[in-house]
Design a protein around this motif. Structure first.
Motif, PDB file in Angstrom:
ATOM      1  N   LEU A 189     -11.322 -22.327  60.622  1.00  8.85           N
ATOM      2  CA  LEU A 189     -10.825 -21.687  59.278  1.00  8.85           C
ATOM      3  C   LEU A 189     -10.236 -22.502  58.111  1.00  8.85           C
ATOM      4  N   TYR A 190      -9.158 -23.647  58.570  1.00 12.28           N
ATOM      5  CA  TYR A 190      -8.645 -24.038  57.692  1.00 12.28           C
ATOM      6  C   TYR A 190      -9.006 -25.694  57.775  1.00 12.28           C
ATOM      7  N   ASN A 191     -10.222 -26.000  56.533  1.00 13.92           N
ATOM      8  CA  ASN A 191     -10.371 -27.073  57.384  1.00 13.92           C
ATOM      9  C   ASN A 191     -10.955 -27.485  55.557  1.00 13.92           C
ATOM     10  N   LYS A 192     -10.658 -28.992  55.620  1.00 14.65           N
ATOM     11  CA  LYS A 192     -11.068 -29.387  54.548  1.00 14.65           C
ATOM     12  C   LYS A 192     -11.976 -29.383  53.547  1.00 14.65           C
ATOM     13  N   TYR A 193     -13.885 -28.955  55.024  1.00 15.35           N
ATOM     14  CA  TYR A 193     -14.654 -29.092  54.675  1.00 15.35           C
ATOM     15  C   TYR A 193     -15.251 -27.733  54.095  1.00 15.35           C
ATOM     16  N   ARG A 194     -14.059 -26.568  54.088  1.00 14.76           N
ATOM     17  CA  ARG A 194     -14.673 -25.003  54.222  1.00 14.76           C
ATOM     18  C   ARG A 194     -15.397 -24.750  52.130  1.00 14.76           C
ATOM     19  N   ILE A 195     -15.721 -24.157  52.412  1.00 10.26           N
ATOM     20  CA  ILE A 195     -16.265 -23.891  51.032  1.00 10.26           C
ATOM     21  C   ILE A 195     -16.048 -22.675  51.151  1.00 10.26           C
ATOM     22  N   THR A 196     -15.116 -22.034  49.721  1.00 13.04           N
ATOM     23  CA  THR A 196     -14.296 -20.961  49.621  1.00 13.04           C
ATOM     24  C   THR A 196     -14.223 -20.607  48.097  1.00 13.04           C
ATOM     25  N   ARG A 197     -15.484 -21.142  47.142  1.00 10.06           N
ATOM     26  CA  ARG A 197     -15.496 -20.510  45.975  1.00 10.06           C
ATOM     27  C   ARG A 197     -17.105 -20.507  46.182  1.00 10.06           C
ATOM     28  N   TRP A 215     -17.622 -15.403  41.027  1.00  9.48           N
ATOM     29  CA  TRP A 215     -18.284 -14.511  42.045  1.00  9.48           C
ATOM     30  C   TRP A 215     -19.731 -13.604  40.687  1.00  9.48           C
ATOM     31  N   ASP A 216     -18.931 -13.152  39.718  1.00 12.51           N
ATOM     32  CA  ASP A 216     -19.262 -12.391  38.475  1.00 12.51           C
ATOM     33  C   ASP A 216     -20.861 -13.589  38.106  1.00 12.51           C
ATOM     34  N   GLN A 217     -20.716 -14.791  38.040  1.00  9.55           N
ATOM     35  CA  GLN A 217     -22.136 -15.281  37.165  1.00  9.55           C
ATOM     36  C   GLN A 217     -23.018 -15.765  38.485  1.00  9.55           C
ATOM     37  N   LEU A 568     -22.933 -19.206  48.796  1.00  8.12           N
ATOM     38  CA  LEU A 568     -21.863 -17.914  49.234  1.00  8.12           C
ATOM     39  C   LEU A 568     -21.163 -18.335  50.184  1.00  8.12           C
ATOM     40  N   PRO A 569     -19.395 -18.318  49.395  1.00  6.13           N
ATOM     41  CA  PRO A 569     -19.017 -18.461  50.607  1.00  6.13           C
ATOM     42  C   PRO A 569     -18.612 -17.192  51.461  1.00  6.13           C
ATOM     43  N   THR A 570     -18.967 -17.488  52.874  1.00  2.00           N
ATOM     44  CA  THR A 570     -18.010 -16.287  53.853  1.00  2.00           C
ATOM     45  C   THR A 570     -17.518 -16.277  54.265  1.00  2.00           C
ATOM     46  N   GLN A 571     -16.872 -15.587  55.451  1.00  2.00           N
ATOM     47  CA  GLN A 571     -15.620 -15.204  56.165  1.00  2.00           C
ATOM     48  C   GLN A 571     -15.975 -15.832  57.502  1.00  2.00           C
ATOM     49  N   THR A 572     -14.291 -15.945  58.407  1.00  2.71           N
ATOM     50  CA  THR A 572     -14.844 -16.337  59.613  1.00  2.71           C
ATOM     51  C   THR A 572     -14.314 -15.190  60.339  1.00  2.71           C
ATOM     52  N   GLU A 599     -11.659 -17.110  47.752  1.00  2.00           N
ATOM     53  CA  GLU A 599     -12.935 -16.133  47.759  1.00  2.00           C
ATOM     54  C   GLU A 599     -13.884 -16.082  47.768  1.00  2.00           C
ATOM     55  N   THR A 600     -13.338 -16.168  49.624  1.00  5.09           N
ATOM     56  CA  THR A 600     -14.928 -15.815  50.682  1.00  5.09           C
ATOM     57  C   THR A 600     -14.932 -14.290  50.677  1.00  5.09           C
ATOM     58  N   LYS A 601     -15.567 -14.078  51.567  1.00  2.00           N
ATOM     59  CA  LYS A 601     -16.349 -12.837  51.792  1.00  2.00           C
ATOM     60  C   LYS A 601     -16.932 -12.554  52.263  1.00  2.00           C
ATOM     61  N   SER A 602     -17.001 -11.204  53.081  1.00  2.00           N
ATOM     62  CA  SER A 602     -17.838 -11.138  53.774  1.00  2.00           C
ATOM     63  C   SER A 602     -19.046 -10.087  53.626  1.00  2.00           C
ATOM     64  N   GLU A 603     -20.226 -10.289  54.269  1.00  2.00           N
ATOM     65  CA  GLU A 603     -21.394 -10.658  54.075  1.00  2.00           C
ATOM     66  C   GLU A 603     -21.611  -8.597  53.200  1.00  2.00           C
ATOM     67  N   LEU A 604     -21.092  -8.236  54.488  1.00  2.00           N
ATOM     68  CA  LEU A 604     -20.802  -6.809  53.954  1.00  2.00           C
ATOM     69  C   LEU A 604     -20.804  -6.875  52.241  1.00  2.00           C
TER      70      LEU A 604
END
Length: 931
Positions: A189-197, A215-217, A568-572, A599-604
């Motif tokens: 969850l809190y990781n310096k490598y995590r993709i958040t955008r 996300w718009d682009q 596309l960055p997803t969520q835990t 700016e992560t989002k769920s798959e749904l």
């Protein structure tokens, strides 16, 4: 310490030790009496002594890595989380973001509260709230009590009120929870490598050169590409394929399927064709419904603990102790209570086997032969359950004639499996004469080209002994819970009539590289293509194709993102409300523990919002087609989503499983599907003592029960009083003429002859893929169904392969701290499973003139990898084992002073089971040389 009290905690009697349970050693019950509760265990003489003992067994870090033999294997298994604590003391090295070349030097925050594994009150940190969420790493589906401070997860404890987790933690403090759940999730969850955008490629493939975009682009460009492919290519919409996963939440997969069907593509699939769907498919063909047949915990309908009351369990190709550690601990507790006997059938003596009375080291890929040998003995020694067979089995006489005509005796099976005939006879006799008895299967059966046929033969074994539809019995095909999300029908749009490509994600690659049955031009993928799919070189070749757009749903910059066009960055599973399922069809509603990172989002949410952009640019369908078939409340309010959409459309299968009931009954009782509403005839027959605590249906634990509570779920015009087996004849289908004809249309048969992988050490009969596609009788991911190769079975394999590559290779999970590649991004879990190794028997090591710690090169026709030798006599003598899940872009391994190892899928070929889509991961030929 002789007085069993502690100078730091003198007012309390000693019951257990924080030091022991959170680090140095997993204790026995007696050992817990010797240690303190103070939290000051770093000053405790006993602690220091135990720490020294562990360090002595580890020697140096390098020596520990390279000297694993049988003795150290057992020590590592015993130390367990101790390795985590010691590794944590080494500190996590936060190096530069060297894995990436991001435009504008994008950085990711490394959040606080992660430098320690466990925070305690004496650390001076108090929490703001405790949220009941849960873990989705494995289908043990553990509840988590997440301690939250300043909006961030601080501590994770198990739920003692959950019967599966009770007895696994510190008394009065926590329920059982494994290392993945206790420390892994927070570190992901809190990781310096995590993709958040959202990220868009800005450099050539393969590389990590991306730039962050809005996300718009991202949605605009992806929607426009989808429309361009649909309207301007020869293949049209079917040139787009997508793979999802329901491992995080039960609502992950269905939105992808809905979007793809609205778009017009039949090529939508899920993780089951990589994981373990073959067992459920075999059950559907044979029993009429596919799912794990029996459940865990107390079942009020039968008044039993179901599988917890089993007297005899065969763990067939399943290392449950490491795959599902918490539910397995419940099995262990029940084993002691009922004095059950366990048998483990596996080429390796796994931790599951260490608790069993009998380990059967079968040769890889020969499980079907072993099952046939057992059936032959049971039939010819009149050990069948005659009453059950006469009433409920179709095709028993044909099976008896077939197995005798083929000569599939224990003596024949000995020559195939390497297991003595006398041992096979005893195994068959013990299983047939002990009730209730269960057969549990997993990847060891399903990761083969004969997966469904082998599972069907095991179901024959269960059926003829009468171990079906009874508490404590069953065919326990793990990971086949069969609970999806039921959406309302799509209004308007194209009807899908054309069949999709073969269902597993590997065929995405072949369709691109070979253009058969047609070419793919765009892929959406949740997972890691280069480490999940066979033949990594072919995956990379396909993703390098300039005509292919690859959209990766991901948390981290892993191996396949080097080839992605968009990330596309997803969520835990801590970042959104969700419903998860346990192995046995039980469901739980989990609350959101923390707000989403970045700016992560769920798959749904992603699929719903992408549909909004399709509405903007699609000229063939009106905007309301894309917007009117979705509702933003589905991702905004999961209680509404589950109650108004899922349960209301779930019918007799899930109609009684509402969010409110899941929350009110938790954590003591989990509702299992099928679970109808109380106005259903199958619910009305229940007595008050058979209901859940809220007075409603508790859910079915024992499938195929000879009881109206089960049978009325499947009533129809032909069977107004219900069916025990929900197929056209209300029987277990071993053989019927109609079923045999359906199977022969694709090269199979109702009574399968023995066959296995094209690459076996003994050159056994195998499968040949013909140059013809036919529609699958067993898999259909859209209204158009799926194509598969027609096959010829029982052919002789190419003898030249064995001459060049004489050693059998099998693969599997590296340890309890791993859930595929995602867990390797947790620095503590990476230290538990730090190195990929090459495990072999001492006789094999002597033959190759290598010893423990030597580096060897392993080669197949596809490629080669290297690794250190682990010598271990608990492995089939002619087989080597290499764990999967590793990848050469796992930067965290390098950060902790280790190595990022190549994936073992460099070695594996894409052989697949045409009845399920499962890949052959377990049985390939190789050669091994010392480096």
């Amino acid at each position: 310490m002789e007085n069993k009290r502690c100078s730091y905690y003198e007012d309390k009697p000693v019951k257990s030790c924080n030091a022991v349970l959170n680090g140095i050693k997993v204790p026995t019950r007696r050992e817990t009496e010797l240690f303190c509760l103070s939290g000051h265990y770093d000053k405790c003489p006993t602690f220091i002594e135990k720490e020294k003992e562990v360090r002595d067994t580890m020697k140096t870090d390098e020596e520990f890595r390279l000297s694993l033999n049988r003795r150290s294997f057992l020590k590592v298994a015993a130390v367990g989380s101790g390795a985590v604590l010691i590794a944590n003391r080494l500190g996590f090295v936060e190096k530069s973001f060297a894995m990436h070349t991001w435009k504008d030097a994008t950085t990711f925050e490394q959040f606080p509260f992660t430098e320690k594994l466990i925070w305690r009150p004496e650390d001076g940190v108090s929490v703001d709230k405790v949220v009941r969420s849960g873990c989705s790493f494995c289908p043990s589906a553990c509840w988590h009590n997440v301690h939250v401070k300043d909006g961030r997860a601080l501590n994770v404890y198990g739920e003692p009120g959950n019967p599966m987790q009770a007895g696994g933690g510190v008394e009065g403090e926590q329920g059982g929870v494994c290392a993945k759940g206790r420390i892994g999730i927070v570190q992901l969850l809190y990781n310096k490598y995590r993709i958040t955008r959202p990220m868009k490629r800005m450099g050539p493939k393969p590389s990590m050169r991306f730039e962050p975009v809005s996300w718009d682009q991202a949605f605009t460009e992806i929607a426009q590409k989808l429309i361009e492919i649909r309207d301007n290519t020869p293949e049209g919409a079917k040139a787009v394929a997508a793979k999802t996963t329901d491992r995080v939440s039960r609502d992950n997969g269905a939105p992808q399927f809905r979007f793809m069907h609205m778009y017009g593509s039949p090529n939508t699939t899920h993780e089951g064709y990589i994981c373990n769907d073959a067992g459920g498919i075999a059950q559907g063909l044979t029993l009429g419904k596919g799912s794990q047949t029996n459940g865990f915990g107390y079942d009020p309908i039968t008044g039993t603990y179901d599988l917890g009351d089993s007297k005899y369990i065969i763990w067939w190709g399943v290392n449950d102790a490491e795959s599902h550690p918490i539910t397995h601990s419940w099995f262990r507790r029940r084993k002691e209570i009922v004095k059950a006997k366990w048998v483990v059938i596996d080429p390796r003596m796994t931790p599951t086997a260490l608790a069993a009375e009998t380990w059967v080291p079968v040769k890889p890929g020969t499980d079907m032969a072993l099952a046939f040998g057992m059936i032959h003995y049971i039939i010819n020694n009149n050990l069948i359950d005659r009453d059950f067979v006469d009433k409920w089995v179709a095709g028993y006489e044909e099976l008896k004639q077939f197995i005798n005509a083929k000569g599939y005796s224990p003596q024949w099976a000995e020559g195939i499996t390497g297991i003595p005939a006398k041992s096979i006879e005893k195994l068959a006799r013990d299983y047939a004469t002990t009730k209730p008895a269960a057969i549990v299967t997993n990847a060891g059966i399903n990761h083969h080209v004969n997966a469904v046929d082998c599972e069907r033969v095991l179901i024959f074994l269960v059926a003829i002994t009468g171990n079906l539809g009874i508490p404590g019995g069953g065919h326990i095909a793990m990971h086949n819970s069969g609970i999806g999300v039921s959406f309302p029908p799509i209004k308007g749009g194209p009807a899908i009539t054309e069949a999709g490509i073969p269902p597993q994600p590997d065929y995405f690659i072949r369709a691109i590289n070979e253009g058969k049955p047609y070419k793919l031009r765009m892929i959406f993928y949740q997972g890691n293509m280069t480490t999940q799919n066979s033949n990594t070189q072919m995956v990379k070749k396909a993703l390098m194709n300039p005509d292919v757009t690859y959209v990766s749903f991901n948390l981290f910059p892993q191996e396949d993102t080097e080839y992605a066009d968009y990330i596309l960055p997803t969520q835990t599973f801590y970042e959104f409300e969700h419903v998860h399922r346990r192995l046995d069809r039980a469901l739980m509603f989990r609350d959101k523990a923390v707000e989403p990172i970045g700016e992560t989002k769920s798959e749904l949410q992603i699929w719903i919002e992408l549909s909004d952009y399709m509405a903007k640019y699609d000229k063939k369908n009106p905007p309301e087609y894309w917007t009117g078939n979705w509702d933003p409340r589905w991702w905004q309010d999961k209680r509404y989503f589950w109650d108004e959409i899922c349960s209301k459309n779930g019918g007799s299968w899930a109609g009684g499983i509402t969010a409110d009931r899941m929350l009110k009954l938790a954590p003591k009782h989990m509702l299992k599907a099928p679970c109808p509403t109380m106005d259903h005839p199958a619910a009305k027959v229940l007595k008050p003592n058979q209901l859940a605590e809220d007075g409603q249906h508790p859910g079915i634990s024992v499938m195929f029960l000879d009881d109206p509570a089960w049978k009325l779920l499947w009533a129809n015009d032909k069977f107004p009083n219900g069916r025990r087996f929900p197929n056209d004849i209300d029987k277990v289908i071993i053989y019927t003429k109609e079923f045999d004809e359906k199977m022969k249309a694709i090269g199979h048969s109702a009574l399968p002859e023995f066959y296995t992988s094209p690459e076996t050490m003994d050159g056994l009969p195998t499968i040949k893929y013909l140059n013809e596609f036919v529609k699958s009788p067993s898999v259909s991911n859209s209204a158009g169904g799926n194509l598969v190769h027609k096959v010829q079975l029982g052919v002789t394999p190419d003898p030249e392969i064995k001459k060049k590559y004489p050693i059998q290779l099998t693969t599997g999970r590296p340890g309890v701290g791993v859930f595929h590649t995602i867990s390797h991004w947790s620095w503590s879990l990476a230290q538990i499973c730090k190195d990929r190794y090459v495990q072999m028997h001492p006789k094999m090591a002597a033959k190759l003139n290598v010893k423990a710690g030597d580096m060897v090169k392993v080669e197949t026709q596809r490629g080669s990898i290297t690794g250190p030798v682990m010598v271990w006599d608990g492995i089939q003598e002619e087989t080597i084992y290499i764990p999967f899940t590793f990848g050469n872009k796992q930067k965290v391994h390098e950060d902790i002073g280790g190595k990022a190892w190549d994936t073992v899928n460099v070695l594996t070929e894409h052989y697949y089971d045409t009845l399920s889509g499962q890949n052959e991961y377990k049985c390939q030929l190789c050669r091994v040389t010392k480096v």
